[in-house]
Every structure is written in structure tokens, then in C-alpha cells.
Scaffold this active site. Structure first.
Site, short mmCIF file in Angstrom:
data_model
loop_
_atom_site.label_atom_id
_atom_site.label_comp_id
_atom_site.label_asym_id
_atom_site.label_seq_id
_atom_site.Cartn_x
_atom_site.Cartn_y
_atom_site.Cartn_z
N SER A 164 -10.03 5.91 -4.66
CA SER A 164 -10.96 7.02 -4.86
C SER A 164 -10.46 8.02 -5.90
O SER A 164 -11.26 8.52 -6.71
CB SER A 164 -11.21 7.72 -3.52
OG SER A 164 -9.99 8.12 -2.92
N LYS A 210 -2.14 -1.46 -3.84
CA LYS A 210 -3.01 -0.29 -3.82
C LYS A 210 -2.18 0.97 -3.92
O LYS A 210 -1.20 1.08 -3.18
CB LYS A 210 -3.78 -0.31 -2.49
CG LYS A 210 -4.64 0.89 -2.24
CD LYS A 210 -5.29 0.78 -0.91
CE LYS A 210 -6.10 2.03 -0.66
NZ LYS A 210 -6.64 2.05 0.66
N LYS A 238 0.86 -1.19 0.00
CA LYS A 238 0.00 0.00 0.00
C LYS A 238 0.89 1.23 0.00
O LYS A 238 1.70 1.42 0.91
CB LYS A 238 -0.91 -0.01 1.22
CG LYS A 238 -1.77 1.23 1.31
CD LYS A 238 -2.79 1.14 2.43
CE LYS A 238 -3.61 2.41 2.51
NZ LYS A 238 -4.61 2.33 3.58
N LYS A 271 1.62 9.93 5.81
CA LYS A 271 1.67 8.52 6.15
C LYS A 271 2.95 7.85 5.62
O LYS A 271 3.02 6.63 5.50
CB LYS A 271 0.41 7.82 5.62
CG LYS A 271 -0.89 8.40 6.21
CD LYS A 271 -2.12 7.53 5.93
CE LYS A 271 -3.36 8.10 6.63
NZ LYS A 271 -4.55 7.21 6.47
N TYR A 330 -14.96 1.35 -6.88
CA TYR A 330 -16.25 2.00 -6.64
C TYR A 330 -17.19 1.81 -7.82
O TYR A 330 -18.37 2.10 -7.73
CB TYR A 330 -16.02 3.49 -6.33
CG TYR A 330 -15.14 3.65 -5.11
CD1 TYR A 330 -15.65 3.46 -3.84
CD2 TYR A 330 -13.77 3.89 -5.24
CE1 TYR A 330 -14.85 3.53 -2.71
CE2 TYR A 330 -12.94 3.97 -4.12
CZ TYR A 330 -13.49 3.78 -2.87
OH TYR A 330 -12.69 3.84 -1.77
N GLU A 360 7.39 -6.91 0.92
CA GLU A 360 6.17 -6.82 1.74
C GLU A 360 5.24 -8.01 1.47
O GLU A 360 4.66 -8.58 2.38
CB GLU A 360 5.43 -5.51 1.46
CG GLU A 360 6.11 -4.27 2.04
CD GLU A 360 5.85 -4.09 3.54
OE1 GLU A 360 5.23 -4.98 4.15
OE2 GLU A 360 6.27 -3.07 4.10
N ARG A 378 -10.43 10.15 2.00
CA ARG A 378 -10.25 10.77 3.32
C ARG A 378 -11.30 11.86 3.51
O ARG A 378 -11.78 12.06 4.63
CB ARG A 378 -8.83 11.32 3.47
CG ARG A 378 -7.81 10.18 3.46
CD ARG A 378 -6.37 10.68 3.57
NE ARG A 378 -5.43 9.59 3.35
CZ ARG A 378 -4.13 9.77 3.21
NH1 ARG A 378 -3.61 10.99 3.28
NH2 ARG A 378 -3.34 8.72 3.01
C1 PBG Z 1 -7.13 3.66 5.46
C2 PBG Z 1 -7.63 3.43 4.09
C3 PBG Z 1 -7.46 4.37 3.06
C4 PBG Z 1 -8.08 3.83 1.93
C5 PBG Z 1 -8.59 2.57 2.28
N1 PBG Z 1 -8.28 2.33 3.64
C6 PBG Z 1 -6.88 5.72 3.08
C7 PBG Z 1 -5.52 5.93 3.57
O1 PBG Z 1 -4.71 5.02 3.71
O2 PBG Z 1 -5.23 7.08 3.84
C8 PBG Z 1 -8.13 4.53 0.61
C9 PBG Z 1 -9.16 4.12 -0.34
C10 PBG Z 1 -9.39 5.03 -1.48
O3 PBG Z 1 -8.72 6.07 -1.67
O4 PBG Z 1 -10.29 4.73 -2.26
N2 PBG Z 1 -6.92 2.65 6.29
#
Ligand code: PBG
Length: 328
Positions: free
Chosen positions: A276, A250, A197, A219, A315, A235, A207
């Protein structure tokens, strides 16, 4: 002379030689839920709804009827329930456990996946607990967070989740969650690990949807550097060794090489998350009349599958399943 075009001459031939086929059973629908009784469109994600629990159950049933086998539940928690230790994440009467129980009792055959991470519950907006690390710097604390994630995962399992999906990127959490689940008898609950990720700007609209942006910092000390692909293999191998049942990459569309490497490096199923920001790029360009939404979405999904993923979180899952039904 070699003439590759012969294999593209008719639709029948193109269909016969097609290497990758997308079906609704490849798709997973991420869904948002809140405490309110209304279903509201999410301002930062046009076309995506933040559901009441009842609305969530109905919409999950519709996705299932279209052939989508699984949903992921993301909660928007009331501000006054957020604390530095994210205690609400393991409350058996909290929003997620109630939503999972409601979906499972209405649609027992639908696979329900939950997100294991603290960001919706944490007043700091981080995926783990913020504190002073062993080096004296302020950071997200790894081992303290893992303990809480174990409690959260067990809470989701008690509610009936089929799969728990740790998205926090703490080290060692897959092994810890696996033993925590097993110790309580949840040996049947799978772990879908967000193994690779990335610290991506493309999570911005999500968010906004959860009001879960970090209050300070970013992060980058736990999510991966977008410049790295070898590290993703590391990982994936670690999470596989720790007992993950499935691995995730991701975001998806800009990380096709990483999906391909994850596929080659392990025998586990690989999932990819079209996040997203990827959704919003296609949605907004289509709304402006600049892109053909249907063709772009289907092309993006087939590309993600071609790269090596077995399942795609998007989505567009319900919409894509509808489009696939029209094609057949
Ligand atoms: C957080 C989480 C995130 C997403 C899924 N789980 C955001 C992040 O890590 O800041 C993002 C999903 C998306 O952008 O569609 N645990």
C-alpha cells in the site's frame, strides 16, 4: 569499438532484445471487502475501493476480463466481531468465506487467494494471539497462533479458495497448514507463503484500510528486520521444505535484492507484493502532478519482474492490465 547503443537504435530492435516482458497474467489484484452494502473509496488509499460483496464480485470480474488471473481478498471486520482469539477468522459464514463463494460462483475460472493471518479479526491488531511467551514477556504466541491459522486456512479451503496465503510470519505454519488442509481433503489447495515479509512502515495505508493497526507494540518480533537479506533466504528455504507451493517477498520495490536472492535460492515460483505505501507514493506524487503515474507504475512493475518475481501483487493490477492492452 563496442557500441551498445546499436541495440537501442530502433523500437523494433529494442523490442527484439527486451529481456523482461510484463503481461496481465503476471498480476494479482488485492481487494478489500466489508459487510456494508455500499462500495466506498478508502480514505488512506485514494483510488482503491472497499467493496460490498456484490461490488467485489463485479470488480473481480472486470479484472478477470482484463486478463488478471487472480485476486486476493482482505476483509474489514466489524469491531464487535474482533476478539483476542480472533475466532471469527474460521467462521464458515464469515465475510471472507461468503466473498470467496460469491466470486467463485460468478467467475469459477478466476483464481481466488485468501490471506491467512489474524490481524483483521484480532482485537489486539496483531497477526497472531497476544499472550505471555515462554520467556515471560508479552508477545505474539507462535504455536497457539498456528493452530488458529490452520482452522482459518481450512475454512477458506471449504469456501473454495484456490490458494491460501499465510501472511503472519509464525514459524512452522506452512507445514502445519499443509497437513491441516490435506487431513480434510484439500490436497488441491496451494499455499503461497509470505516467506520474507518485512516489518515495514510501508504497510501503513493498508492498516488504515482495515483498521487493523496493532493496538500496542509493533510487529518486529515476527516480521523481518529490513536490514536482513540472508535471513530471507533462510525463511524461503524453510517454507519450501515445509511444502509451500509459492514464496512471497514483501514489500517489493525496495526489496529487489531479496527477490533476486529468493529466485536464486529455490525453484519455486516467487511472488512479490507492491504494498500500500508503494502504491500511495506513486499515487500521491502523480496527483500532485510531480510524477507520470503510468510510466512510473509500469517501470516499477517491470523492475519487480526483472528482479526475479513470477507474479506481482499490486493495487495497480487492473489499471496496469488496461495500460498493457493499450500498448499491444
Ligand atoms: C497482514 C497483512 C498486511 C498486509 C497484507 N497482509 C499488513 C501487516 O502485516 O501489517 C500489507 C499489505 C499492504 O500494505 O499493501 N496480515
Amino acid at each position: 569499438m563496442q557500441r551498445p547503443r546499436r541495440n537501442r537504435r530502433t523500437a523494433a530492435i529494442r523490442g527484439m532484445i527486451r529481456e523482461t516482458v510484463l503481461t496481465p497474467s503476471d498480476l494479482v489484484l488485492p481487494m478489500f471487502v466489508h459487510e456494508e452494502p455500499e462500495d466506498v473509496e478508502i480514505a488512506s488509499m485514494p483510488g482503491v475501493t472497499r467493496w460490498s460483496v456484490d461490488g467485489l464480485v463485479a470488480a473481480a470480474g472486470e479484472a478477470r476480463a482484463l486478463g488478471v488471473p487472480a485476486v486476493v481478498v482482505f476483509p474489514k471486520i466489524a469491531e464487535n466481531l474482533k476478539t483476542p482469539d480472533a475466532a471469527e477468522c474460521a467462521n464458515d459464514d464469515g465475510l471472507v468465506p461468503r466473498a470467496v463463494r460469491a466470486i467463485k460462483s460468478a467467475h469459477p475460472e478466476l483464481c481466488v487467494i485468501t490471506d491467512v493471518a489474524l490481524d483483521p479479526y484480532n482485537s489486539d491488531g496483531h497477526d497472531g494471539v497476544v499472550g505471555t511467551g515462554p520467556d515471560g514477556r508479552t508477545d505474539v504466541l507462535n504455536d497457539a497462533t498456528v493452530e488458529i491459522l490452520c482452522r482459518q486456512a481450512r475454512c477458506h479451503a471449504r469456501a473454495g479458495a484456490d490458494i491460501v496465503a499465510p501472511s503472519d510470519m509464525m514459524d512452522g505454519r506452512v507445514a502445519a497448514i499443509r497437513s491441516a488442509l490435506d487431513a480434510e481433503g484439500h490436497t488441491h489447495v496451494s499455499i503461497l507463503s509470505y516467506a520474507a515479509k518485512y516489518a515495514s512502515a510501508f504497510y501503513g495505508p493498508f492498516r488504515g484500510a482495515l483498521d487493523s493497526a496493532p493496538k500496542a507494540g509493533d510487529k518486529a518480533t515476527y516480521q523481518m528486520d529490513p536490514a536482513n537479506a540472508r535471513e530471507a533466504v533462510r525463511e524461503c528455504l524453510l517454507d519450501a521444505a515445509e511444502g509451500a507451493d509459492m514464496l512471497m517477498v514483501k514489500p517489493a520495490g525496495m526489496y529487489l535484492d531479496v527477490i533476486g536472492r529468493a529466485r536464486a535460492a529455490t525453484t519455486l515460483p516467487v511472488a512479490a507484493y507492491q504494498v500500500s505505501g508503494e502504491y500511495l507514493m506513486m499515487k500521491s506524487a502523480a496527483a500532485g502532478g510531480w510524477l507520470d503515474e503510468r510510466r512510473c507504475v509500469m517501470e516499477s512493475l517491470i523492475a519487480i519482474k526483472r528482479a526475479g518475481s513470477d507474479m506481482i501483487l499490486t493495487y495497480y493490477a487492473a489499471q496496469a492490465a488496461r495500460w498493457l492492452a493499450e500498448e499491444s
